[in-house]
Design an enzyme around this catalytic site. Sequence first.
Site, PDB file in Angstrom:
ATOM      1  N   HIS A 194      44.832  14.988 -53.075  1.00 20.56           N
ATOM      2  CA  HIS A 194      43.500  15.043 -53.691  1.00 20.56           C
ATOM      3  C   HIS A 194      42.400  15.221 -52.640  1.00 20.56           C
ATOM      4  O   HIS A 194      41.250  14.815 -52.860  1.00 20.56           O
ATOM      5  CB  HIS A 194      43.224  13.790 -54.545  1.00 20.56           C
ATOM      6  CG  HIS A 194      44.404  13.329 -55.313  1.00 20.56           C
ATOM      7  ND1 HIS A 194      45.065  14.134 -56.214  1.00 20.56           N
ATOM      8  CD2 HIS A 194      45.092  12.150 -55.298  1.00 20.56           C
ATOM      9  CE1 HIS A 194      46.097  13.481 -56.731  1.00 20.56           C
ATOM     10  NE2 HIS A 194      46.135  12.278 -56.184  1.00 20.56           N
ATOM     11  N   CYS A 195      42.760  15.804 -51.509  1.00 19.57           N
ATOM     12  CA  CYS A 195      41.838  15.959 -50.366  1.00 19.57           C
ATOM     13  C   CYS A 195      41.388  14.611 -49.807  1.00 19.57           C
ATOM     14  O   CYS A 195      40.434  14.559 -49.024  1.00 19.57           O
ATOM     15  CB  CYS A 195      40.628  16.812 -50.725  1.00 19.57           C
ATOM     16  SG  CYS A 195      41.049  18.510 -51.139  1.00 19.57           S
ATOM     17  N   ALA A 196      42.059  13.537 -50.192  1.00 15.88           N
ATOM     18  CA  ALA A 196      41.824  12.211 -49.608  1.00 15.88           C
ATOM     19  C   ALA A 196      42.977  11.915 -48.655  1.00 15.88           C
ATOM     20  O   ALA A 196      43.663  10.897 -48.756  1.00 15.88           O
ATOM     21  CB  ALA A 196      41.724  11.153 -50.698  1.00 15.88           C
TER      22      ALA A 196
END
Length: 469
Positions: A403-405
């Site tokens: 999640h781009c985290a």
Amino acid sequence: MGTLASRELELIRSQFAFGLRERIVTNNAASTQPPLAVWELLRDLSETYENVHRGQSDASITTTAAFEASFDTIAAWINAPSRLTLSMHRSTTEAINAAMYSLMADFRDGDNVVTTLLEHNSNYVPWHAMCREILPRFGRHVELRLARFDRESGELDLDHLASLVDARTKLVCCSGGSNFLGTKPPLDRVRAIADAGAYAQPDGRRGALLLVDAAQLFASTRLDVQAMDADFVAFSFHKLLAPFGVGVLYAKEVLRETLPPFLYGGDMIADGRVFPDRVEYNELPWKFSAGTPNILGVIASAQTLRLIVDLVGADPVRAWFRTDDPLDPAAVDAAMRTVAGHAASLTQRAMDGLCAIDGLHVYGVPRGSERTPLVAFNVEGHSPFDLARALNAQGVESRAGCHCATLAHRDLELDPAASCRVSFTVYNSPDDVDRVISAVRRAVDDPGRFASMPAPVAGAAAATVTSRG
């Protein structure tokens, strides 16, 4: 405020095309679905399709007026002092990059930037690039520091954050809402920590600047940038029912006046003020608007905000959509309370149901606590990607990945650095949540059943799958 009443919710859902195909849309933390009325607005805008600030035709004048009024709508929505504090970009990512490039020349050798392990890649990688790739080429060395979070609760470690901020901290960057852990850091305390560093800014102020990535916060909270007291706030409209392609960077007017632009050319130049020895920039906010902007996207995004007030019945007296009348702050407050309350209720329903599944672990903020309207989870012995594919085979749209985290996933030592995530907004229903829970349970209990099942591709197919309950 809790879940919307059934009649109200059905009226809202009838305004979206996804209902025609029986889609269970629960990937809203990535992007939401625009209402049909917004697509109709875009079609109607083609009647006067023309560039802004570049013509004397009736079409150009009409489009320019609508474009400029959109800045006023957006400013009112986030309680910004005026349109002078805003610039439009393609996304939250580009908005943060705009802040980075505008600030970059002000960094001195020995300065530091403090951000957190909670961040979306878009609020880490630009600062990583600036500190470790770009500025070293000019002989300047700026340190990048990362604040921890509690691995159980997902909460930002404020003590650790404070220990990283000192008299050479020019900038603190912080997520307003995590798109993985659900965390909503207390931004008032983050602001106080930034101020305590006592950095000597070029304009004589003391304290670190504060940049807030509000992409997730914007989708579920009434943003009040003046109460937040952040120097920069970035967000994008596709998180809140508008089409793709428009992000916003709010910056305090004193910064807008003194910082250089991110991009050069076109509309950011004062009319006719280009000389062999100098260039004079346009007045605010157009100083930060190089080239032809996403005109229709900005107009549609601002009008989507107005439509939200109408959809949730926040103002029973009048309709705001397709007008440029000054927004009533009370109507905006009421609208976002409804959106936030409904999404929060659905999120807690999902937490309760998912946590009852054996082997399933939810990351971040625990049940019963305030969180962004999403649930990221893994199930022991099951790939998150296989889970997402199994959900899709049942008509449930989720998301698997980091999640781009990425920083947070790696800090939790997940292998792979991924989780499955469902997320909710105003058009989701309790039935959507129950179908998500049932779909996860079936995927866990009988994974082989979905290994070769084709994904639903049309309304009839989706209806066949999702009707199994």
